[in-house]
Design an enzyme around this catalytic site. Structure first.
Site, PDB file in Angstrom:
ATOM      1  N   HIS A 203      -5.954  -1.289  -3.902  1.00  0.00           N
ATOM      2  CA  HIS A 203      -4.762  -1.613  -4.700  1.00  0.00           C
ATOM      3  C   HIS A 203      -3.563  -2.025  -3.868  1.00  0.00           C
ATOM      4  O   HIS A 203      -2.562  -2.452  -4.418  1.00  0.00           O
ATOM      5  CB  HIS A 203      -4.363  -0.417  -5.571  1.00  0.00           C
ATOM      6  CG  HIS A 203      -3.718   0.689  -4.789  1.00  0.00           C
ATOM      7  ND1 HIS A 203      -4.440   1.601  -4.072  1.00  0.00           N
ATOM      8  CD2 HIS A 203      -2.414   1.004  -4.593  1.00  0.00           C
ATOM      9  CE1 HIS A 203      -3.628   2.443  -3.480  1.00  0.00           C
ATOM     10  NE2 HIS A 203      -2.386   2.109  -3.762  1.00  0.00           N
TER      11      HIS A 203
HETATM   12  C1  UD1 Z   1       2.574   1.527  -6.178  1.00  0.00           C
HETATM   13  C2  UD1 Z   1       3.206   1.798  -4.802  1.00  0.00           C
HETATM   14  C3  UD1 Z   1       2.110   2.038  -3.774  1.00  0.00           C
HETATM   15  C4  UD1 Z   1       1.167   3.119  -4.228  1.00  0.00           C
HETATM   16  C5  UD1 Z   1       0.641   2.815  -5.626  1.00  0.00           C
HETATM   17  C6  UD1 Z   1      -0.168   3.979  -6.117  1.00  0.00           C
HETATM   18  C7  UD1 Z   1       5.326   0.651  -4.405  1.00  0.00           C
HETATM   19  C8  UD1 Z   1       5.994  -0.465  -3.719  1.00  0.00           C
HETATM   20  N1  UD1 Z   1       3.992   0.658  -4.359  1.00  0.00           N
HETATM   21  O1  UD1 Z   1       1.836   0.330  -6.070  1.00  0.00           O
HETATM   22  O2  UD1 Z   1       2.704   2.429  -2.547  1.00  0.00           O
HETATM   23  O3  UD1 Z   1       0.108   3.196  -3.315  1.00  0.00           O
HETATM   24  O4  UD1 Z   1       1.729   2.610  -6.523  1.00  0.00           O
HETATM   25  O5  UD1 Z   1      -1.064   3.620  -7.101  1.00  0.00           O
HETATM   26  O6  UD1 Z   1       5.983   1.510  -4.957  1.00  0.00           O
HETATM   27  N2  UD1 Z   1       0.573  -1.846 -13.602  1.00  0.00           N
HETATM   28  C9  UD1 Z   1       0.058  -1.660 -14.853  1.00  0.00           C
HETATM   29  N3  UD1 Z   1       0.149  -0.413 -15.392  1.00  0.00           N
HETATM   30  C10 UD1 Z   1       0.741   0.625 -14.768  1.00  0.00           C
HETATM   31  C11 UD1 Z   1       1.289   0.407 -13.502  1.00  0.00           C
HETATM   32  C12 UD1 Z   1       1.186  -0.833 -12.930  1.00  0.00           C
HETATM   33  O7  UD1 Z   1      -0.502  -2.573 -15.459  1.00  0.00           O
HETATM   34  O8  UD1 Z   1       0.788   1.747 -15.328  1.00  0.00           O
HETATM   35  C13 UD1 Z   1       0.427  -3.185 -12.992  1.00  0.00           C
HETATM   36  C14 UD1 Z   1       1.583  -4.126 -13.271  1.00  0.00           C
HETATM   37  O9  UD1 Z   1       1.075  -5.402 -13.407  1.00  0.00           O
HETATM   38  C15 UD1 Z   1       2.397  -4.024 -12.007  1.00  0.00           C
HETATM   39  C16 UD1 Z   1       1.330  -3.806 -10.932  1.00  0.00           C
HETATM   40  O10 UD1 Z   1       0.332  -3.030 -11.571  1.00  0.00           O
HETATM   41  O11 UD1 Z   1       3.148  -5.180 -11.765  1.00  0.00           O
HETATM   42  C17 UD1 Z   1       1.834  -3.101  -9.708  1.00  0.00           C
HETATM   43  O12 UD1 Z   1       2.475  -1.870 -10.038  1.00  0.00           O
HETATM   44  P1  UD1 Z   1       3.608  -1.255  -9.079  1.00  0.00           P
HETATM   45  O13 UD1 Z   1       3.998   0.076  -9.583  1.00  0.00           O
HETATM   46  O14 UD1 Z   1       4.682  -2.242  -8.851  1.00  0.00           O
HETATM   47  O15 UD1 Z   1       2.894  -1.119  -7.698  1.00  0.00           O
HETATM   48  P2  UD1 Z   1       1.479  -0.531  -7.335  1.00  0.00           P
HETATM   49  O16 UD1 Z   1       0.633  -1.640  -6.853  1.00  0.00           O
HETATM   50  O17 UD1 Z   1       0.977   0.310  -8.443  1.00  0.00           O
HETATM   51  N1  UDP Z   2      -6.893   8.501  -7.994  1.00  0.00           N
HETATM   52  C1  UDP Z   2      -7.303   8.854  -9.268  1.00  0.00           C
HETATM   53  N2  UDP Z   2      -7.988   7.939 -10.004  1.00  0.00           N
HETATM   54  C2  UDP Z   2      -8.290   6.697  -9.541  1.00  0.00           C
HETATM   55  C3  UDP Z   2      -7.873   6.345  -8.231  1.00  0.00           C
HETATM   56  C4  UDP Z   2      -7.169   7.263  -7.494  1.00  0.00           C
HETATM   57  O1  UDP Z   2      -7.060   9.977  -9.714  1.00  0.00           O
HETATM   58  O2  UDP Z   2      -8.914   5.913 -10.290  1.00  0.00           O
HETATM   59  C5  UDP Z   2      -6.144   9.487  -7.207  1.00  0.00           C
HETATM   60  C6  UDP Z   2      -6.774   9.825  -5.875  1.00  0.00           C
HETATM   61  O3  UDP Z   2      -7.719  10.849  -6.029  1.00  0.00           O
HETATM   62  C7  UDP Z   2      -5.577  10.259  -5.063  1.00  0.00           C
HETATM   63  C8  UDP Z   2      -4.458   9.390  -5.589  1.00  0.00           C
HETATM   64  O4  UDP Z   2      -4.894   8.912  -6.855  1.00  0.00           O
HETATM   65  O5  UDP Z   2      -5.254  11.609  -5.315  1.00  0.00           O
HETATM   66  C9  UDP Z   2      -4.201   8.255  -4.662  1.00  0.00           C
HETATM   67  O6  UDP Z   2      -3.331   7.358  -5.280  1.00  0.00           O
HETATM   68  P1  UDP Z   2      -3.352   5.804  -4.986  1.00  0.00           P
HETATM   69  O7  UDP Z   2      -4.617   5.425  -4.321  1.00  0.00           O
HETATM   70  O8  UDP Z   2      -3.000   5.144  -6.259  1.00  0.00           O
HETATM   71  O9  UDP Z   2      -2.090   5.614  -4.029  1.00  0.00           O
HETATM   72  P2  UDP Z   2      -1.828   5.878  -2.474  1.00  0.00           P
HETATM   73  O10 UDP Z   2      -2.335   7.221  -2.120  1.00  0.00           O
HETATM   74  O11 UDP Z   2      -2.457   4.772  -1.710  1.00  0.00           O
HETATM   75  O12 UDP Z   2      -0.334   5.757  -2.378  1.00  0.00           O
END
Ligand code: UD1
Ligand code: UDP
Length: 373
Positions: A203
């Protein structure tokens, strides 16, 4: 002492759960959800499974470009902090919600506590790197998961307020792994048994937003000798559609799963391939080999002990890393404490209260701190 906790993204719900539980026995806590993640599978499921409190404030910020998203959080956090007048603002990790919480508090002269301080990838093109560097430099208390992280803070001139407390995610794994084993329907729910599949998550923007890198990962996992379960983050789903990319026939794409199902999939996997920070650590705690789909990791200790291999997004490097894991099973020393991080953090604050009795703003030890108008 009154805490205001800011969360917003999936990993923060998981990190907040153990500390929230420990804090609430002894202190007041106001819980704020920025709304950065909002799908049920990215947010609500974690509140249900981990027994998190219903947020006192849900800011409903949603998705957007970095500046717009972080700015909207700042705008909405400021009045909440002014109204709630916490002694400490507590933030986790390195997302935009982390930075917004820290910056809003710092501007109001409210001391910040950062859980997961001192981690660095030294790659400033990652939004997370900017968020964590800035948050550390705004914080009064810096809770580092390892002595390596504390040394990094020292190298940046941050000495005061640093506490090596281990990793809060280990607390969470220890609290929930057994429940996951008993109650999760996975991996049978995807018609697989333990030890017969790989688990993959992707992601990070650096991978999802560059078609060649995403293609490289898909090629690498499509060549593996077992099925690959891929719980797909919404960001990745969107990009796959945009780029017109499709995973190979051995890849089983599923919706993002809840925490218990994720722990169970991790525990049963032959190996885990991921660009997630949290998943790299969970792989280690559950003693499952990990291949990291990045050039750097902040969790360098897992690489040093050879349970984690940095493979980038090159298909040959990915398959070679999986092969390398097959050949040996290295020793498994504790790297990030023993699962009592929440308790250790609470003890730090109990010490603050002891040292400054009667001081409302115990953190800054400045009784006259007024929230600026
Ligand atoms: C964010 C964090 C990242 C973290 C990740 C955990 C930042 C800059 N990035 O990335 O460090 O590892 O969360 O998962 O804060 N979207 C949905 N539904 C949701 C949330 C997001 O559809 O509930 C989609 C939207 O299109 C959105 C995209 O995902 O634009 C990205 O979401 P965003 O929260 O901006 O960043 P992440 O990639 O989730
Ligand atoms: N996780 C989850 N379901 C998923 C993918 C990840 O519960 O489908 C959990 C995972 O076990 C871990 C956390 O989400 O505890 C990690 O979050 P993510 O990978 O979104 O972000 P990051 O750690 O890279 O910031």
């Amino acid at each position: 002492m009154r805490f205001l906790t800011v969360v917003g993204a999936r990993p923060q719900f998981i990190k907040a759960a153990p500390l929230c539980e420990a804090l609430r026995h002894r202190f007041d806590e106001v819980f704020v959800h920025t709304g950065q993640h909002y799908d049920d599978g990215m947010s609500a499921v974690f509140f249900e499974q981990l027994g998190l409190p219903k947020p006192d404030h849900h800011l409903g910020v949603g998705s957007g470009l970095h500046g717009a998203q972080t700015g909207a959080m700042l705008t909405r956090l400021e009045p909440v902090m002014r109204r709630e007048r916490p002694d400490v603002v507590l933030v986790y990790g390195d997302t935009n919600s982390t930075l917004a919480g820290a910056l809003a508090a710092a501007k109001l002269q409210i001391p910040v506590a950062h859980v997961e301080a001192g981690l660095r990838s030294f790659n400033r093109s990652m939004p997370e790197e900017i968020n964590r560097v800035l948050t550390d430099h705004l914080s009064t208390w810096l809770f580092a998961p390892s002595s390596h992280a504390a040394q990094q803070l020292a190298a940046e001139g941050i000495h005061a307020g640093v506490h090596v407390v281990g990793d809060i995610m280990l607390d969470a794994v220890q609290q929930h792994a057994e429940r996951a084993r008993r109650f999760s329907p996975y991996p049978q729910a995807v018609k697989l048994c333990a030890g017969t599949f790989y688990l993959c998550t992707v992601h990070r923007a650096e991978n999802t937003d560059v078609a060649e890198r995403l293609q490289g990962i898909l090629d690498g996992i499509s060549r593996l000798d077992q099925p690959v379960v891929l719980p797909l983050h919404p960001r990745t789903r969107k990009r796959l559609a945009e780029f017109g990319l499709t995973p190979g026939p051995n890849v089983r794409v599923i919706e993002p799963v809840g925490y218990l199902d994720m722990l169970q999939l991790e525990r049963c996997a032959t190996a885990i391939l991921t660009d997630s920070g949290g998943v790299q650590k969970e792989a280690y705690y559950l003693e499952v080999p990990c291949v990291t789909l990045r050039e750097q990791t902040e969790w360098v200790e897992t690489v040093d002990v050879r349970w984690n291999v940095l493979a980038s997004t090159d298909p040959d490097a990915i398959t070679a890393a999986v092969e390398r894991h097959r050949q040996n099973r290295p020793p498994h020393p504790p790297l990030y404490g023993s699962g009592d991080t929440a308790e250790r953090i609470v003890q730090v604050f109990e010490g603050v209260v002891r040292d400054h009795p009667g001081c409302a703003r115990a953190g800054s030890a400045r009784e006259d701190t007024a929230v600026p108008q």
